[in-house]
Motif scaffolding. Structure first.
Motif, PDB file in Angstrom:
ATOM      1  N   ARG A 179      51.075  44.248  90.776  1.00  0.00           N
ATOM      2  CA  ARG A 179      50.172  43.400  91.534  1.00  0.00           C
ATOM      3  C   ARG A 179      48.954  44.239  91.929  1.00  0.00           C
ATOM      4  N   LEU A 180      47.839  43.975  91.276  1.00  0.00           N
ATOM      5  CA  LEU A 180      46.609  44.725  91.540  1.00  0.00           C
ATOM      6  C   LEU A 180      45.522  43.763  91.983  1.00  0.00           C
ATOM      7  N   LEU A 181      44.723  44.171  92.936  1.00  0.00           N
ATOM      8  CA  LEU A 181      43.705  43.300  93.509  1.00  0.00           C
ATOM      9  C   LEU A 181      42.335  43.952  93.433  1.00  0.00           C
ATOM     10  N   GLU A 182      41.307  43.110  93.414  1.00  0.00           N
ATOM     11  CA  GLU A 182      39.957  43.642  93.491  1.00  0.00           C
ATOM     12  C   GLU A 182      39.807  44.397  94.805  1.00  0.00           C
ATOM     13  N   GLY A 183      39.189  45.548  94.748  1.00  0.00           N
ATOM     14  CA  GLY A 183      39.018  46.364  95.949  1.00  0.00           C
ATOM     15  C   GLY A 183      40.070  47.449  96.095  1.00  0.00           C
ATOM     16  N   ASP A 184      41.148  47.352  95.318  1.00  0.00           N
ATOM     17  CA  ASP A 184      42.155  48.413  95.350  1.00  0.00           C
ATOM     18  C   ASP A 184      41.541  49.728  94.869  1.00  0.00           C
ATOM     19  N   ILE A 185      41.909  50.800  95.524  1.00  0.00           N
ATOM     20  CA  ILE A 185      41.499  52.134  95.066  1.00  0.00           C
ATOM     21  C   ILE A 185      42.694  52.752  94.363  1.00  0.00           C
ATOM     22  N   ILE A 186      42.536  53.020  93.097  1.00  0.00           N
ATOM     23  CA  ILE A 186      43.665  53.584  92.361  1.00  0.00           C
ATOM     24  C   ILE A 186      43.431  55.064  92.065  1.00  0.00           C
ATOM     25  N   GLU A 232      37.838  52.393  91.822  1.00  0.00           N
ATOM     26  CA  GLU A 232      37.975  51.134  92.546  1.00  0.00           C
ATOM     27  C   GLU A 232      38.047  49.986  91.540  1.00  0.00           C
ATOM     28  N   ILE A 233      38.996  49.099  91.729  1.00  0.00           N
ATOM     29  CA  ILE A 233      39.095  47.932  90.854  1.00  0.00           C
ATOM     30  C   ILE A 233      38.040  46.921  91.282  1.00  0.00           C
ATOM     31  N   THR A 234      37.165  46.562  90.354  1.00  0.00           N
ATOM     32  CA  THR A 234      36.074  45.649  90.712  1.00  0.00           C
ATOM     33  C   THR A 234      36.217  44.293  90.044  1.00  0.00           C
ATOM     34  N   ARG A 235      37.125  44.174  89.092  1.00  0.00           N
ATOM     35  CA  ARG A 235      37.320  42.884  88.435  1.00  0.00           C
ATOM     36  C   ARG A 235      38.745  42.808  87.911  1.00  0.00           C
ATOM     37  N   VAL A 236      39.416  41.720  88.229  1.00  0.00           N
ATOM     38  CA  VAL A 236      40.795  41.515  87.790  1.00  0.00           C
ATOM     39  C   VAL A 236      40.818  40.350  86.823  1.00  0.00           C
ATOM     40  N   ARG A 257      38.081  45.681  85.267  1.00  0.00           N
ATOM     41  CA  ARG A 257      36.950  46.586  85.356  1.00  0.00           C
ATOM     42  C   ARG A 257      37.168  47.481  86.560  1.00  0.00           C
ATOM     43  N   MET A 258      36.875  48.742  86.398  1.00  0.00           N
ATOM     44  CA  MET A 258      36.999  49.649  87.529  1.00  0.00           C
ATOM     45  C   MET A 258      35.816  50.582  87.560  1.00  0.00           C
ATOM     46  N   LYS A 259      35.545  51.050  88.769  1.00  0.00           N
ATOM     47  CA  LYS A 259      34.401  51.925  88.986  1.00  0.00           C
ATOM     48  C   LYS A 259      34.914  53.288  89.388  1.00  0.00           C
ATOM     49  N   CYS A 260      34.447  54.292  88.683  1.00  0.00           N
ATOM     50  CA  CYS A 260      34.814  55.663  89.034  1.00  0.00           C
ATOM     51  C   CYS A 260      34.151  56.018  90.368  1.00  0.00           C
ATOM     52  N   LEU A 261      34.930  56.559  91.283  1.00  0.00           N
ATOM     53  CA  LEU A 261      34.366  56.887  92.593  1.00  0.00           C
ATOM     54  C   LEU A 261      33.688  58.257  92.592  1.00  0.00           C
ATOM     55  N   GLY A 262      33.803  58.957  91.462  1.00  0.00           N
ATOM     56  CA  GLY A 262      33.095  60.233  91.349  1.00  0.00           C
ATOM     57  C   GLY A 262      31.676  60.033  90.855  1.00  0.00           C
ATOM     58  N   CYS A 263      31.533  59.257  89.785  1.00  0.00           N
ATOM     59  CA  CYS A 263      30.218  59.129  89.147  1.00  0.00           C
ATOM     60  C   CYS A 263      29.724  57.684  89.098  1.00  0.00           C
ATOM     61  N   GLU A 264      30.513  56.734  89.647  1.00  0.00           N
ATOM     62  CA  GLU A 264      30.111  55.331  89.734  1.00  0.00           C
ATOM     63  C   GLU A 264      30.045  54.619  88.396  1.00  0.00           C
ATOM     64  N   LYS A 265      30.532  55.240  87.352  1.00  0.00           N
ATOM     65  CA  LYS A 265      30.534  54.585  86.060  1.00  0.00           C
ATOM     66  C   LYS A 265      31.532  53.427  86.046  1.00  0.00           C
ATOM     67  N   GLU A 315      42.077  47.460  79.521  1.00  0.00           N
ATOM     68  CA  GLU A 315      43.141  46.466  79.427  1.00  0.00           C
ATOM     69  C   GLU A 315      44.167  46.711  80.519  1.00  0.00           C
ATOM     70  N   ARG A 316      44.751  45.625  81.018  1.00  0.00           N
ATOM     71  CA  ARG A 316      45.763  45.741  82.072  1.00  0.00           C
ATOM     72  C   ARG A 316      46.859  46.743  81.686  1.00  0.00           C
ATOM     73  N   ARG A 317      47.341  46.640  80.452  1.00  0.00           N
ATOM     74  CA  ARG A 317      48.442  47.512  80.036  1.00  0.00           C
ATOM     75  C   ARG A 317      48.070  48.992  80.127  1.00  0.00           C
ATOM     76  N   ASN A 318      46.882  49.304  79.644  1.00  0.00           N
ATOM     77  CA  ASN A 318      46.434  50.699  79.682  1.00  0.00           C
ATOM     78  C   ASN A 318      46.193  51.170  81.107  1.00  0.00           C
ATOM     79  N   LEU A 319      45.642  50.283  81.901  1.00  0.00           N
ATOM     80  CA  LEU A 319      45.401  50.632  83.303  1.00  0.00           C
ATOM     81  C   LEU A 319      46.722  50.942  84.006  1.00  0.00           C
ATOM     82  N   GLU A 320      47.701  50.066  83.816  1.00  0.00           N
ATOM     83  CA  GLU A 320      48.984  50.253  84.496  1.00  0.00           C
ATOM     84  C   GLU A 320      49.641  51.570  84.101  1.00  0.00           C
ATOM     85  N   LYS A 321      49.462  51.952  82.849  1.00  0.00           N
ATOM     86  CA  LYS A 321      50.040  53.212  82.381  1.00  0.00           C
ATOM     87  C   LYS A 321      49.419  54.407  83.097  1.00  0.00           C
TER      88      LYS A 321
END
Ligand code: ZN
Length: 79
Positions: free
Chosen positions: A4-11, A25-29, A34-42, A47-53
């Protein structure tokens, strides 16, 4: 197993981004996330599967969750 992942979650991921950060930070579910790197903002599409891994832990509203805490056991509830 889906998480269960939500927009705004910091992973925190197991592997670091080329910029050195482990936090995103997860910006789109959706089918793709879509996620934003908190180091460089990229912004990264993933894919959900790859993210979960890659996930090691998740921060949500000042609480920290381990991956096991977020596994969806009841499919009928939200997904
Ligand atoms: Zn980065």
């Amino acid at each position: 197993m889906p998480l269960r992942l939500l927009e705004g979650d910091i992973i925190t991921t197991k592997k670091k981004h080329p910029c050195g950060s482990f936090d995103f930070e997860i910006t789109r579910v959706g089918a793709d996330f879509r996620m934003k790197c908190l180091g460089c903002e990229k912004q990264i599409w993933i894919e959900r599967r790859n993210l979960e891994k890659r996930i090691k832990k998740v921060k949500r509203e000042d609480k920290e969750f381990k991956k096991e805490d977020l596994i969806i056991k009841d499919y009928s509830s939200n997904y």
